[in-house]
Design an enzyme around this catalytic site. Structure first.
Site, PDB file in Angstrom:
ATOM      1  N   CYS A   1      13.653  10.572   6.824  1.00 25.75           N
ATOM      2  CA  CYS A   1      13.418  10.137   8.208  1.00 25.75           C
ATOM      3  C   CYS A   1      14.644  10.304   9.089  1.00 25.75           C
ATOM      4  O   CYS A   1      14.524  10.638  10.257  1.00 25.75           O
ATOM      5  CB  CYS A   1      12.941   8.690   8.223  1.00 25.75           C
TER       6      CYS A   1
ATOM      7  N   GLU B   1       9.656  16.180  14.976  1.00 23.84           N
ATOM      8  CA  GLU B   1      10.077  15.913  13.599  1.00 23.84           C
ATOM      9  C   GLU B   1       9.396  16.936  12.693  1.00 23.84           C
ATOM     10  O   GLU B   1       8.180  17.114  12.752  1.00 23.84           O
ATOM     11  CB  GLU B   1       9.660  14.496  13.191  1.00 23.84           C
TER      12      GLU B   1
ATOM     13  N   LYS C   1       0.865  -1.182   0.000  1.00 24.21           N
ATOM     14  CA  LYS C   1       0.000   0.000   0.000  1.00 24.21           C
ATOM     15  C   LYS C   1       0.911   1.245   0.000  1.00 24.21           C
ATOM     16  O   LYS C   1       1.464   1.624   1.026  1.00 24.21           O
ATOM     17  CB  LYS C   1      -0.906  -0.010   1.241  1.00 24.21           C
TER      18      LYS C   1
ATOM     19  N   GLU D   1       9.082   1.030  11.172  1.00 23.59           N
ATOM     20  CA  GLU D   1      10.165   1.999  10.882  1.00 23.59           C
ATOM     21  C   GLU D   1       9.532   3.372  10.958  1.00 23.59           C
ATOM     22  O   GLU D   1       8.774   3.757  10.064  1.00 23.59           O
ATOM     23  CB  GLU D   1      10.725   1.769   9.479  1.00 23.59           C
TER      24      GLU D   1
ATOM     25  N   GLY E   1       2.164   4.775  13.117  1.00 23.13           N
ATOM     26  CA  GLY E   1       2.805   3.484  13.385  1.00 23.13           C
ATOM     27  C   GLY E   1       2.295   2.841  14.670  1.00 23.13           C
ATOM     28  O   GLY E   1       2.046   1.634  14.722  1.00 23.13           O
TER      29      GLY E   1
ATOM     30  N   GLY F   1       6.539   4.807   8.347  1.00 23.75           N
ATOM     31  CA  GLY F   1       5.748   6.039   8.362  1.00 23.75           C
ATOM     32  C   GLY F   1       5.951   6.774   9.668  1.00 23.75           C
ATOM     33  O   GLY F   1       6.945   6.566  10.372  1.00 23.75           O
ATOM     34  N   SER F   2       4.996   7.609  10.009  1.00 25.37           N
ATOM     35  CA  SER F   2       5.148   8.460  11.187  1.00 25.37           C
ATOM     36  C   SER F   2       4.912   7.658  12.472  1.00 25.37           C
ATOM     37  O   SER F   2       4.243   6.624  12.462  1.00 25.37           O
ATOM     38  CB  SER F   2       4.157   9.616  11.115  1.00 25.37           C
ATOM     39  N   THR F   3       5.412   8.179  13.584  1.00 28.81           N
ATOM     40  CA  THR F   3       5.276   7.482  14.861  1.00 28.81           C
ATOM     41  C   THR F   3       3.809   7.360  15.303  1.00 28.81           C
ATOM     42  O   THR F   3       3.385   6.264  15.690  1.00 28.81           O
ATOM     43  CB  THR F   3       6.149   8.171  15.932  1.00 28.81           C
TER      44      THR F   3
HETATM   45  P1  NDP Z   1       2.241   8.437   7.599  1.00 25.74           P
HETATM   46  O1  NDP Z   1       2.421   7.761   8.890  1.00 25.74           O
HETATM   47  O2  NDP Z   1       1.245   9.514   7.495  1.00 25.74           O
HETATM   48  O3  NDP Z   1       1.877   7.387   6.464  1.00 25.74           O
HETATM   49  C1  NDP Z   1       2.669   6.251   6.202  1.00 25.74           C
HETATM   50  C2  NDP Z   1       1.848   5.234   5.444  1.00 25.74           C
HETATM   51  O4  NDP Z   1       0.783   4.793   6.288  1.00 25.74           O
HETATM   52  C3  NDP Z   1       1.190   5.790   4.187  1.00 25.74           C
HETATM   53  O5  NDP Z   1       1.114   4.789   3.207  1.00 25.74           O
HETATM   54  C4  NDP Z   1      -0.199   6.141   4.691  1.00 25.74           C
HETATM   55  O6  NDP Z   1      -1.160   6.172   3.662  1.00 25.74           O
HETATM   56  C5  NDP Z   1      -0.460   4.988   5.646  1.00 25.74           C
HETATM   57  N1  NDP Z   1      -1.470   5.278   6.654  1.00 25.74           N
HETATM   58  C6  NDP Z   1      -1.962   6.467   7.050  1.00 25.74           C
HETATM   59  N2  NDP Z   1      -2.918   6.309   8.005  1.00 25.74           N
HETATM   60  C7  NDP Z   1      -3.014   4.983   8.223  1.00 25.74           C
HETATM   61  C8  NDP Z   1      -3.817   4.179   9.095  1.00 25.74           C
HETATM   62  N3  NDP Z   1      -4.686   4.718   9.939  1.00 25.74           N
HETATM   63  N4  NDP Z   1      -3.653   2.838   9.058  1.00 25.74           N
HETATM   64  C9  NDP Z   1      -2.735   2.278   8.230  1.00 25.74           C
HETATM   65  N5  NDP Z   1      -1.972   2.982   7.371  1.00 25.74           N
HETATM   66  C10 NDP Z   1      -2.103   4.319   7.372  1.00 25.74           C
HETATM   67  O7  NDP Z   1       3.699   8.947   7.176  1.00 25.74           O
HETATM   68  P2  NDP Z   1       4.105   9.799   5.904  1.00 25.74           P
HETATM   69  O8  NDP Z   1       3.686   9.101   4.657  1.00 25.74           O
HETATM   70  O9  NDP Z   1       3.687  11.199   6.132  1.00 25.74           O
HETATM   71  O10 NDP Z   1       5.697   9.671   5.943  1.00 25.74           O
HETATM   72  C11 NDP Z   1       6.488  10.460   6.729  1.00 25.74           C
HETATM   73  C12 NDP Z   1       6.887   9.728   8.002  1.00 25.74           C
HETATM   74  O11 NDP Z   1       7.540   8.510   7.681  1.00 25.74           O
HETATM   75  C13 NDP Z   1       7.881  10.519   8.826  1.00 25.74           C
HETATM   76  O12 NDP Z   1       7.529  10.459  10.176  1.00 25.74           O
HETATM   77  C14 NDP Z   1       9.176   9.778   8.590  1.00 25.74           C
HETATM   78  O13 NDP Z   1      10.140   9.936   9.609  1.00 25.74           O
HETATM   79  C15 NDP Z   1       8.720   8.371   8.457  1.00 25.74           C
HETATM   80  N6  NDP Z   1       9.728   7.587   7.731  1.00 25.74           N
HETATM   81  C16 NDP Z   1      10.453   6.651   8.447  1.00 25.74           C
HETATM   82  C17 NDP Z   1      11.458   5.936   7.810  1.00 25.74           C
HETATM   83  C18 NDP Z   1      12.239   4.892   8.557  1.00 25.74           C
HETATM   84  O14 NDP Z   1      12.840   4.031   7.909  1.00 25.74           O
HETATM   85  N7  NDP Z   1      12.276   4.889   9.876  1.00 25.74           N
HETATM   86  C19 NDP Z   1      11.792   6.161   6.397  1.00 25.74           C
HETATM   87  C20 NDP Z   1      10.955   7.148   5.762  1.00 25.74           C
HETATM   88  C21 NDP Z   1       9.958   7.836   6.424  1.00 25.74           C
HETATM   89  P3  NDP Z   1      -1.638   7.587   3.048  1.00 25.74           P
HETATM   90  O15 NDP Z   1      -0.401   8.365   2.720  1.00 25.74           O
HETATM   91  O16 NDP Z   1      -2.408   7.176   1.869  1.00 25.74           O
HETATM   92  O17 NDP Z   1      -2.441   8.248   4.131  1.00 25.74           O
END
Ligand code: NDP
Length: 509
Positions: free
Chosen positions: A307, A406, A198, A273, A256, A251-253
């Site tokens: 990130c 962040e 996804k 992550e 996550g 994704g974000s904390t």
């Molecule tokens: P988000 O947490 O907003 O989204 C991450 C993914 O989760 C997207 O595909 C998003 O879909 C999906 N998502 C959103 N809401 C839900 C939910 N309720 N249930 C399940 N999935 C969901 O992060 P961002 O996309 O804004 O990315 C930025 C973040 O990612 C930053 O915090 C960054 O630090 C972190 N990151 C961490 C990395 C690591 O390796 N540690 C590497 C790169 C980024 P949709 O976008 O369609 O809402």
């Protein structure tokens, strides 16, 4: 296609293959084909022109059901039965297809994320190919162990077997859509799993392209699926789905944590992550030119949407002024422009909504008393497009949002310290623990600091180095589990312990 996007594409001679791939409604990729049953659609906005590029299927839980069923069929069918060396060949064929398609993939990342195409080529596409090439070799090396039992009576044979964990859900953020997809895909495929991916609803193009390439090189239907749509719909459905065995989320904390709780309801294996607020310590023994250059690329790569960006600098007071001076002139010389312009380094942020969030952090830094060194002032004197100038604040402290939260944009905070102990204490004060960097030409100092810093990735005299052989992942609020490196394989494998009680042999008559 909207007028400004068409002329943007003309200006930078976007290849016809790219135009035809994006200039159509985008669906899902399920069971080996692209299909589109969506009643609802999401507008895909190109970040530089901020015009509508195309529309994306806004999937539902039934699309997830279809994809999971297809992934399960492939797992127990052709993919599960395929000898590892054949699996290795297919993964390598996909890497070769990506190499041949590298120009298209780089354009898709630049158009979707808004990122600099030069970075898309050298980091995103090259990194994704390297991941596949590295993990392809692991398919044939996933052996269990034969043990010599030490506490069992009689004759026994004891051994372990490694099996694919099953159907994997890969949830991907928007900042490095292709590279992070490859982190999850390469290891999952090497371990014999099948995948439902996804991508972020903002950046689905490269995942769709990879799914098409995989089908073309001969991956059986169902091994790689992509379901598009909203995070709280598709991501949530995947996290809750009983047919998913492992969830690998980047994704974000906050998201996550929520996704992790849902995944545990069905006892899925889990990798998280998450975000970061990575500290950078520059000691009095650092080479200041090298430190300044590496810090600039560590924070301004991908316009700060990284990130493990080094976003909090602690500079020893003896070199602080010189370092800030160099950071300022380096930041002001970074070329700003469109993602498709090969000369650009700083490009539009992924969306207007994200830019507004970053500006809110910049405003808070001004309001909380940080001193602007260069970049975005407060108030009205701002660029009218989607780009934010590289911004540096000095005199930052941990009670300011800029040093605590962040930001995920081109914003660097700087502070100074007197003693190493103070620097360590302040660097380790964040909840996050994704990365940390140290600049010093004193080897003992770098080793000592690397031991005391709380972070999953430590960079010495550099920032943001990545290699498929090295595990990447965080501590604390930055999550758990690893992507890349042999350590990642365990996340996609189940270990079975087999005990055989051997009947005692009677002596021959
Ligand atoms: P988000 O947490 O907003 O989204 C991450 C993914 O989760 C997207 O595909 C998003 O879909 C999906 N998502 C959103 N809401 C839900 C939910 N309720 N249930 C399940 N999935 C969901 O992060 P961002 O996309 O804004 O990315 C930025 C973040 O990612 C930053 O915090 C960054 O630090 C972190 N990151 C961490 C990395 C690591 O390796 N540690 C590497 C790169 C980024 P949709 O976008 O369609 O809402």
């Amino acid at each position: 296609m909207e007028k400004n996007i068409a002329s943007y594409f003309d200006q930078f001679a976007v290849p016809a293959e790219v135009v035809s791939f994006v200039d159509r409604p985008i669906g899902h990729f399920i069971d080996g084909v692209e299909l589109d049953t969506a009643a609802d659609r999401i507008d895909l906005i190109e970040p530089f022109t901020r015009e509508r590029l195309t529309s994306l299927a806004s999937g539902t839980a039934s699309d997830v059901d279809l994809a999971v069923a297809s992934a399960r069929k492939a797992l127990v069918g052709p993919w599960g039965r395929m000898p590892p060396l054949e699996r290795q060949r297919l993964i390598l064929r996909l890497a070769e297809a990506m190499e041949a398609d590298a120009d298209v993939l780089a354009h898709l990342e630049a158009i979707d994320v808004g990122k600099a195409i030069s970075e898309a080529r050298t980091i995103d596409v090259a990194g994704a190919i390297a991941n596949l090439e590295y993990f392809a070799g692991w398919t044939s090396k996933l052996d269990g162990r034969t043990t010599n039992a030490v506490a069992l009576a009689g004759e026994t044979l004891t051994y372990t077997v490694k099996e694919p964990v099953g159907v994997v859900a890969a949830i991907i953020p928007w900042n490095f859509p292709l590279q992070i997809l490859s982190w999850k895909l390469a290891a999952a495929l090497a371990c014999g799993c099948t995948v439902v991916c996804k991508p972020s609803e903002q950046t689905p193009l490269s995942a769709m392209r990879i799914a098409h390439l995989a089908a073309k090189v001969g991956f059986p239907p169902g091994v790689i699926n992509v379901v598009n749509g909203l995070g709280h719909v598709i991501g949530q459905a995947l996290a809750a789905h009983r047919g998913i065995d492992k969830l690998s989320f980047t994704g974000s904390t906050p998201v996550g944590k929520a996704v992790g709780k849902t995944a545990l309801e069905t006892m899925k294996r889990l990798t998280l992550e998450l975000g970061g607020k990575s500290p950078v310590i520059v000691t009095g023994n650092a080479n200041i030119d090298n430190a300044a250059n590496a810090i600039l690329s560590g924070i301004f790569l991908n316009s700060g949407q990284v990130c493990d960006a080094g976003s909090r600098v602690y500079a020893h007071k003896s070199i602080h002024d010189e370092l800030v001076h160099k950071l300022r002139s380096g930041a002001e010389s970074l070329p700003i422009g469109a993602g498709l312009d090969p000369a650009s380094r700083i490009t539009p942020l992924v969306s207007s909504a994200h830019r507004t969030k970053v500006l809110d952090h910049i405003d808070s830094a001004h309001a909380e008393g940080a001193a602007l060194v260069t970049g975005e002032p407060t108030g009205s004197d701002r660029r009218g497009d989607g780009i934010l100038r590289p911004t540096i604040f000095d005199n930052c402290s941990e009670n300011m949002r800029i040093f605590r939260e962040e930001i995920f944009g081109p914003v660097l905070g700087v502070s100074h310290f007197d003693t190493i102990d103070q620097a360590i204490e302040r660097a380790n004060s964040a909840d996050f623990g994704l990365a940390a960097a140290v600049y010093s030409d004193n080897v003992d100092e770098t080793v000592q600091l690397s031991r005391r810093l709380k972070a999953g990735n430590i960079y010495i005299n550099a920032h943001g180095l990545l290699d498929p052989t090295m595990p990447f992942g965080g501590m604390g609020a930055s999550g758990f589990g690893k992507d890349m490196g042999p350590e990642q394989l365990d996340g996609f494998l189940s270990t079975k312990s087999v005990y055989v009680q051997v009947a005692s042999s009677s002596a021959p008559e």
